[in-house]
Design a protein around this motif. Structure first.
Motif, PDB file in Angstrom:
ATOM      1  N   THR A  18      31.115   0.919  -1.892  1.00 38.67           N
ATOM      2  CA  THR A  18      31.994   2.061  -1.691  1.00 38.67           C
ATOM      3  C   THR A  18      31.541   3.196  -2.590  1.00 38.67           C
ATOM      4  OG1 THR A  18      33.520   1.387  -3.374  1.00 38.67           O
ATOM      5  CG2 THR A  18      33.972   0.581  -1.152  1.00 38.67           C
ATOM      6  N   LEU A  19      32.121   4.316  -2.336  1.00 40.27           N
ATOM      7  CA  LEU A  19      31.767   5.506  -3.113  1.00 40.27           C
ATOM      8  C   LEU A  19      32.146   5.316  -4.592  1.00 40.27           C
ATOM      9  CD1 LEU A  19      30.534   8.274  -2.738  1.00 40.27           C
ATOM     10  CD2 LEU A  19      32.818   9.156  -2.305  1.00 40.27           C
ATOM     11  N   GLY A  20      33.210   4.647  -4.868  1.00 37.72           N
ATOM     12  CA  GLY A  20      33.635   4.387  -6.243  1.00 37.72           C
ATOM     13  C   GLY A  20      32.685   3.452  -6.956  1.00 37.72           C
ATOM     14  N   GLN A  21      32.169   2.449  -6.224  1.00 33.10           N
ATOM     15  CA  GLN A  21      31.226   1.515  -6.834  1.00 33.10           C
ATOM     16  C   GLN A  21      29.894   2.220  -7.141  1.00 33.10           C
ATOM     17  OE1 GLN A  21      31.130  -1.558  -3.869  1.00 33.10           O
ATOM     18  NE2 GLN A  21      32.766  -2.744  -4.874  1.00 33.10           N
ATOM     19  N   ILE A  22      29.469   3.111  -6.243  1.00 31.98           N
ATOM     20  CA  ILE A  22      28.221   3.864  -6.477  1.00 31.98           C
ATOM     21  C   ILE A  22      28.384   4.754  -7.701  1.00 31.98           C
ATOM     22  CG2 ILE A  22      26.678   5.617  -5.530  1.00 31.98           C
ATOM     23  CD1 ILE A  22      27.196   4.402  -2.786  1.00 31.98           C
ATOM     24  N   ALA A  23      29.513   5.406  -7.836  1.00 30.19           N
ATOM     25  CA  ALA A  23      29.773   6.266  -8.992  1.00 30.19           C
ATOM     26  C   ALA A  23      29.800   5.422 -10.263  1.00 30.19           C
ATOM     27  CB  ALA A  23      31.090   7.006  -8.811  1.00 30.19           C
ATOM     28  N   GLY A  24      30.401   4.220 -10.182  1.00 36.15           N
ATOM     29  CA  GLY A  24      30.431   3.325 -11.338  1.00 36.15           C
ATOM     30  C   GLY A  24      29.037   2.861 -11.708  1.00 36.15           C
TER      31      GLY A  24
ATOM     32  N   ILE B 112      26.193   4.469 -11.107  1.00 33.63           N
ATOM     33  CA  ILE B 112      25.485   5.630 -11.703  1.00 33.63           C
ATOM     34  C   ILE B 112      25.945   5.817 -13.147  1.00 33.63           C
ATOM     35  CG2 ILE B 112      25.219   8.135 -11.591  1.00 33.63           C
ATOM     36  CD1 ILE B 112      25.320   7.893  -8.544  1.00 33.63           C
ATOM     37  N   ALA B 113      27.211   5.695 -13.389  1.00 36.20           N
ATOM     38  CA  ALA B 113      27.742   5.846 -14.748  1.00 36.20           C
ATOM     39  C   ALA B 113      27.209   4.735 -15.646  1.00 36.20           C
ATOM     40  CB  ALA B 113      29.265   5.838 -14.717  1.00 36.20           C
TER      41      ALA B 113
END
Length: 131
Positions: A2-8, A10-11
């Motif tokens: 999901t988009l949240g997992q991708i952002a996590g 990257i972080a």
């Protein structure tokens, strides 16, 4: 993902990169501090050596000053002893000058010659040495 997992993700990768970068900086800082410590120790040794050398130079300077003072005292004492001799020579010179004044030059020419002046100086020296 999901988009949240991708952002996590990257972080998390950014955080890992930051940790690696900070780790390398800390390693370099440790090397720098080690070199700085060695430099400070060497500087401390050099300052101690210079302090010892300066103490020796100061001590030698004090000894030299004391010797010069002793020498000057001795020279001044000897010069003071010569003052009466030079006063006597001055008196002899004044006497010769008065005796050989232009008006009396012919009258006293046979009494005061350069040889006689030398003899007077020699006599004055002998008298001075006896004192």
């Amino acid at each position: 993902m999901t988009l949240g997992q991708i952002a996590g993700l990257i972080a998390a990768l950014a955080f890992v990169g930051l940790v690696i970068f900070l780790g390398m900086m800390l390693v370099q800082l440790a090397k720098l501090l080690k070199n700085l410590q060695a430099t400070v120790e060497e500087t401390t040794k050099t300052v101690k050596t210079l302090t010892i050398d300066m103490d020796q130079i100061a001590h030698q300077g004090d000894e030299l000053t004391a010797k010069v003072n002793t020498l000057m005292t001795d020279v001044n004492g000897k010069v003071a002893k010569l003052d009466p001799f030079f006063n006597t020579l001055e008196n002899v010179g004044t006497t010769l000058e008065n005796a050989t004044d232009k008006s009396d030059a012919k009258k006293h020419a046979h009494k005061f010659s350069p040889v006689a002046a030398g003899r007077l100086a020699k006599i004055a020296w002998k008298i001075y040495r006896k004192k």
